[in-house]
Design a protein around this motif. Structure first.
Motif, PDB file in Angstrom:
ATOM      1  N   MET A  49       3.143  -5.524 -15.195  1.00 32.20           N
ATOM      2  CA  MET A  49       3.991  -4.803 -14.238  1.00 32.20           C
ATOM      3  C   MET A  49       3.465  -3.390 -13.997  1.00 32.20           C
ATOM      4  SD  MET A  49       7.832  -5.929 -15.306  1.00 32.20           S
ATOM      5  CE  MET A  49       8.545  -4.744 -14.191  1.00 32.20           C
ATOM      6  N   ALA A  50       3.087  -2.723 -15.097  1.00 37.18           N
ATOM      7  CA  ALA A  50       2.556  -1.357 -14.954  1.00 37.18           C
ATOM      8  C   ALA A  50       1.280  -1.363 -14.128  1.00 37.18           C
ATOM      9  CB  ALA A  50       2.301  -0.772 -16.342  1.00 37.18           C
ATOM     10  N   ALA A  51       0.407  -2.343 -14.406  1.00 34.35           N
ATOM     11  CA  ALA A  51      -0.854  -2.430 -13.654  1.00 34.35           C
ATOM     12  C   ALA A  51      -0.577  -2.701 -12.179  1.00 34.35           C
ATOM     13  CB  ALA A  51      -1.727  -3.533 -14.246  1.00 34.35           C
ATOM     14  N   SER A  52       0.389  -3.573 -11.904  1.00 31.58           N
ATOM     15  CA  SER A  52       0.721  -3.874 -10.512  1.00 31.58           C
ATOM     16  C   SER A  52       1.239  -2.634  -9.790  1.00 31.58           C
ATOM     17  CB  SER A  52       1.774  -4.981 -10.452  1.00 31.58           C
ATOM     18  OG  SER A  52       1.267  -6.161 -11.019  1.00 31.58           O
ATOM     19  N   PHE A  53       2.066  -1.859 -10.507  1.00 28.84           N
ATOM     20  CA  PHE A  53       2.618  -0.638  -9.913  1.00 28.84           C
ATOM     21  C   PHE A  53       1.501   0.359  -9.629  1.00 28.84           C
ATOM     22  CE2 PHE A  53       4.415   3.662 -10.609  1.00 28.84           C
ATOM     23  CZ  PHE A  53       5.304   3.683  -9.542  1.00 28.84           C
ATOM     24  N   ILE A  54       0.624   0.541 -10.615  1.00 35.03           N
ATOM     25  CA  ILE A  54      -0.478   1.492 -10.436  1.00 35.03           C
ATOM     26  C   ILE A  54      -1.409   1.029  -9.318  1.00 35.03           C
ATOM     27  CG2 ILE A  54      -2.556   2.405 -11.555  1.00 35.03           C
ATOM     28  CD1 ILE A  54      -0.956   2.514 -14.143  1.00 35.03           C
ATOM     29  N   ASP A  55      -1.679  -0.275  -9.271  1.00 30.52           N
ATOM     30  CA  ASP A  55      -2.559  -0.795  -8.223  1.00 30.52           C
ATOM     31  C   ASP A  55      -1.957  -0.573  -6.845  1.00 30.52           C
ATOM     32  OD1 ASP A  55      -4.309  -1.529 -10.119  1.00 30.52           O
ATOM     33  OD2 ASP A  55      -4.044  -3.700  -9.930  1.00 30.52           O
ATOM     34  N   ALA A  56      -0.636  -0.693  -6.753  1.00 29.11           N
ATOM     35  CA  ALA A  56       0.016  -0.466  -5.460  1.00 29.11           C
ATOM     36  C   ALA A  56      -0.180   0.989  -5.021  1.00 29.11           C
ATOM     37  CB  ALA A  56       1.502  -0.800  -5.561  1.00 29.11           C
ATOM     38  N   LEU A  57      -0.017   1.915  -5.976  1.00 29.87           N
ATOM     39  CA  LEU A  57      -0.238   3.330  -5.651  1.00 29.87           C
ATOM     40  C   LEU A  57      -1.693   3.574  -5.260  1.00 29.87           C
ATOM     41  CD1 LEU A  57       1.798   5.163  -8.451  1.00 29.87           C
ATOM     42  CD2 LEU A  57       2.410   4.869  -6.052  1.00 29.87           C
ATOM     43  N   ARG A  58      -2.588   2.932  -6.003  1.00 28.33           N
ATOM     44  CA  ARG A  58      -4.020   3.110  -5.697  1.00 28.33           C
ATOM     45  C   ARG A  58      -4.344   2.591  -4.298  1.00 28.33           C
ATOM     46  NH1 ARG A  58      -6.542   0.656 -11.294  1.00 28.33           N
ATOM     47  NH2 ARG A  58      -6.488   2.552 -12.560  1.00 28.33           N
ATOM     48  N   ARG A  59      -3.759   1.449  -3.941  1.00 30.58           N
ATOM     49  CA  ARG A  59      -4.038   0.874  -2.622  1.00 30.58           C
ATOM     50  C   ARG A  59      -3.596   1.826  -1.505  1.00 30.58           C
ATOM     51  NH1 ARG A  59      -3.575  -4.280  -5.011  1.00 30.58           N
ATOM     52  NH2 ARG A  59      -1.313  -4.186  -5.090  1.00 30.58           N
ATOM     53  N   ILE A  60      -2.412   2.437  -1.721  1.00 31.11           N
ATOM     54  CA  ILE A  60      -1.927   3.391  -0.709  1.00 31.11           C
ATOM     55  C   ILE A  60      -2.900   4.557  -0.583  1.00 31.11           C
ATOM     56  CG2 ILE A  60      -0.087   5.024  -0.186  1.00 31.11           C
ATOM     57  CD1 ILE A  60       1.836   3.067  -1.618  1.00 31.11           C
ATOM     58  N   ALA A  61      -3.349   5.073  -1.747  1.00 28.38           N
ATOM     59  CA  ALA A  61      -4.281   6.201  -1.725  1.00 28.38           C
ATOM     60  C   ALA A  61      -5.596   5.812  -1.066  1.00 28.38           C
ATOM     61  CB  ALA A  61      -4.519   6.692  -3.155  1.00 28.38           C
ATOM     62  N   VAL A  62      -6.093   4.629  -1.365  1.00 22.49           N
ATOM     63  CA  VAL A  62      -7.359   4.170  -0.770  1.00 22.49           C
ATOM     64  C   VAL A  62      -7.197   4.021   0.743  1.00 22.49           C
ATOM     65  CG1 VAL A  62      -9.002   2.254  -0.663  1.00 22.49           C
ATOM     66  CG2 VAL A  62      -8.154   3.029  -2.859  1.00 22.49           C
ATOM     67  N   GLY A  63      -6.041   3.517   1.158  1.00 21.62           N
ATOM     68  CA  GLY A  63      -5.783   3.388   2.594  1.00 21.62           C
ATOM     69  C   GLY A  63      -5.789   4.749   3.277  1.00 21.62           C
TER      70      GLY A  63
ATOM     71  N   LEU B 290      -8.087  -2.568  -0.450  1.00 26.24           N
ATOM     72  CA  LEU B 290      -7.356  -1.852   0.585  1.00 26.24           C
ATOM     73  C   LEU B 290      -5.989  -2.490   0.777  1.00 26.24           C
ATOM     74  CD1 LEU B 290     -10.092  -1.370   3.328  1.00 26.24           C
ATOM     75  CD2 LEU B 290      -8.903   0.453   2.132  1.00 26.24           C
ATOM     76  N   PRO B 291      -5.029  -1.756   1.324  1.00 28.18           N
ATOM     77  CA  PRO B 291      -3.745  -2.400   1.648  1.00 28.18           C
ATOM     78  C   PRO B 291      -3.949  -3.484   2.707  1.00 28.18           C
ATOM     79  CG  PRO B 291      -3.557  -0.005   1.695  1.00 28.18           C
ATOM     80  CD  PRO B 291      -5.013  -0.319   1.585  1.00 28.18           C
ATOM     81  N   VAL B 292      -3.031  -4.441   2.712  1.00 29.87           N
ATOM     82  CA  VAL B 292      -3.150  -5.583   3.630  1.00 29.87           C
ATOM     83  C   VAL B 292      -3.204  -5.147   5.095  1.00 29.87           C
ATOM     84  CG1 VAL B 292      -2.004  -7.662   4.446  1.00 29.87           C
ATOM     85  CG2 VAL B 292      -2.100  -7.183   2.006  1.00 29.87           C
ATOM     86  N   PRO B 293      -2.329  -4.241   5.568  1.00 31.79           N
ATOM     87  CA  PRO B 293      -2.379  -3.898   6.999  1.00 31.79           C
ATOM     88  C   PRO B 293      -3.727  -3.316   7.412  1.00 31.79           C
ATOM     89  CG  PRO B 293      -0.350  -3.110   6.002  1.00 31.79           C
ATOM     90  CD  PRO B 293      -1.213  -3.559   4.885  1.00 31.79           C
ATOM     91  N   ILE B 294      -4.277  -2.435   6.582  1.00 24.59           N
ATOM     92  CA  ILE B 294      -5.563  -1.831   6.943  1.00 24.59           C
ATOM     93  C   ILE B 294      -6.679  -2.869   6.865  1.00 24.59           C
ATOM     94  CG2 ILE B 294      -7.258  -0.102   6.242  1.00 24.59           C
ATOM     95  CD1 ILE B 294      -4.991   1.701   5.435  1.00 24.59           C
ATOM     96  N   SER B 295      -6.589  -3.753   5.850  1.00 18.83           N
ATOM     97  CA  SER B 295      -7.579  -4.829   5.746  1.00 18.83           C
ATOM     98  C   SER B 295      -7.529  -5.710   6.983  1.00 18.83           C
ATOM     99  CB  SER B 295      -7.307  -5.671   4.496  1.00 18.83           C
ATOM    100  OG  SER B 295      -7.434  -4.901   3.328  1.00 18.83           O
ATOM    101  N   ALA B 296      -6.313  -6.040   7.418  1.00 18.22           N
ATOM    102  CA  ALA B 296      -6.165  -6.889   8.598  1.00 18.22           C
ATOM    103  C   ALA B 296      -6.682  -6.169   9.845  1.00 18.22           C
ATOM    104  CB  ALA B 296      -4.696  -7.263   8.772  1.00 18.22           C
TER     105      ALA B 296
END
Lengths: 212, 178
Positions: free
Chosen positions: A165-179, B156-162
């Protein structure tokens, strides 16, 4: 051999003649009907007769098979009052005489169990009533819950799920930052009028590893 | 949906992620510094009888902070290739070519890091506008920062990947965001 008494011989003939005449004269059926058989029987002491008799010898001469064949067993049993008979039986005394261990050693348990219809037996059990009689608190007090939890690997499962769960939460934050990284970098490259396709995406050796 | 996310593992890290990682590092390093400073002051007072913090607060604190921050950035990059903040955000420092950064270059990077703050953070602009997204201290140390989520794939997030997938199909000759 002794010589026969001439007087006795004559008397005997006379007696026989008289007896024959009496028998011819008597009305035997009439005579028998007038005899009080019951009174005669009452005067007979059967026990004394039996004491004087050799019962064993009599029984040895008897054809027991013929006697038994003539007995209608069903009729005899029908006349037996089983309840009265059982009331007279001392069951405890009977059981005291039974050697249970010897009896059990003769029992083929496997054969016995093969004959048991377990499904039918279980269907007759009222599980709810059975459970209602169980003191679950007492049972649970005797259960080593901590040990069971350890053996079931629950701490590892909890730890793993928590880590996941912690990894999933951190990964979600990382994805937002990468975006956001990508958006900012894309805008910067538009300002500079650069073609993003011409820009390196990663260090040279890593790009070679990726392509090769 | 996981398969629809674009893999960016090993790509140059961008400004937002690096800024967040830097903030985390400053918070962690600052917290550890305060705890260490109090502990050290207590030890010096009780054992050596020296009240360094009270006697020379500014000099002592500035010196201790400088040493501590250098050690924090140098040791963590040299040993693990990442600081605590970079580990949380999924970043790793490598050489410009993509190899493990040497201890010397890690020290050089830690020493030159404060210079990136000069002129209102001019040294950090290279992360946004540079071809390899390197800050001034990266250029000095010959380092680069990439995405590295350890055993998991940086995505990457799904929307940006898409969006990127559609763009690559319909406008293959147009410049993409990445």
């Amino acid at each position: 051999m002794t010589s026969q008494d001439p007087l006795q011989g004559r008397l005997g003939k006379l007696a026989n003649a008289i007896a024959a005449r009496v028998v011819q004269t008597l009305d035997l059926p009439q005579l028998v009907s007038e005899i009080d058989v019951a009174a005669i029987v009452d005067q007979i002491d059967i026990l004394e007769i039996m004491d004087q008799s050799d019962i064993d010898a009599i029984l040895q001469q008897a054809d027991m098979d013929a006697v038994l064949d003539s007995v209608d067993v069903d009729r005899v049993i029908a006349r037996v009052d089983a309840n009265a008979l059982l009331e007279r039986v001392d069951v405890n005394a009977l059981l005291d005489r039974v050697e249970v261990d010897a009896l059990l050693t003769r029992v083929d348990v496997n054969t016995l169990l093969d004959r048991v219809d377990v499904e039918r037996l279980l269907n007759r059990i009222d599980v709810n009533a059975l459970i209602a009689r169980v003191d679950l608190d007492a049972v649970l007090d005797r259960v080593p819950v901590d040990e069971l939890a350890q053996r079931a690997g629950i701490p590892e499962i909890v730890q793993e799920s928590t880590s996941h769960m912690a990894a999933s939460f951190i990964d979600a934050l990382r994805r937002i930052a990468v975006g956001l990284d990508l958006v900012v970098y894309g805008l910067a490259q538009r300002i500079l009028r650069r073609q993003a396709a011409d820009l390196p995406q990663r260090p040279r050796l890593l790009a070679m590893e990726d392509s090769g | 949906m996981r398969s629809s996310r674009q893999d960016v593992s090993g790509n140059y890290a961008g400004a937002v992620t690096r800024l967040l990682a830097h903030w985390v590092d400053l918070a962690v390093a600052g917290l550890l510094f305060v705890i260490g400073l109090v502990a050290l002051d207590y030890v010096l007072q009780t054992i050596a009888g020296v009240d360094a913090v009270t006697d020379n607060p500014e000099v002592w604190s500035a010196t201790a902070a400088s040493v501590w921050l250098f050690l924090y950035w140098w040791v963590s990059i040299a040993v693990a290739g990442k600081t605590i903040g970079k580990a949380v955000l999924g970043l790793r420092v490598v050489s410009r070519e993509g190899e493990i950064l040497s201890s010397f270059r890690s020290a050089l990077r830690a020493i030159s890091l404060p210079f990136s703050y000069l002129l209102f953070g001019f040294g950090f602009l290279g992360i946004i506008f540079g071809r390899e997204r390197r800050a001034l201290h990266d250029v000095v140390a010959g380092s680069a920062v990439i995405y590295d989520w350890g055993p998991r794939t940086a995505e990457l997030p799904v929307p940006i990947s898409a969006y990127l997938a559609r763009k690559s199909v319909t406008e293959s000759d147009e410049p993409s965001l990445s």
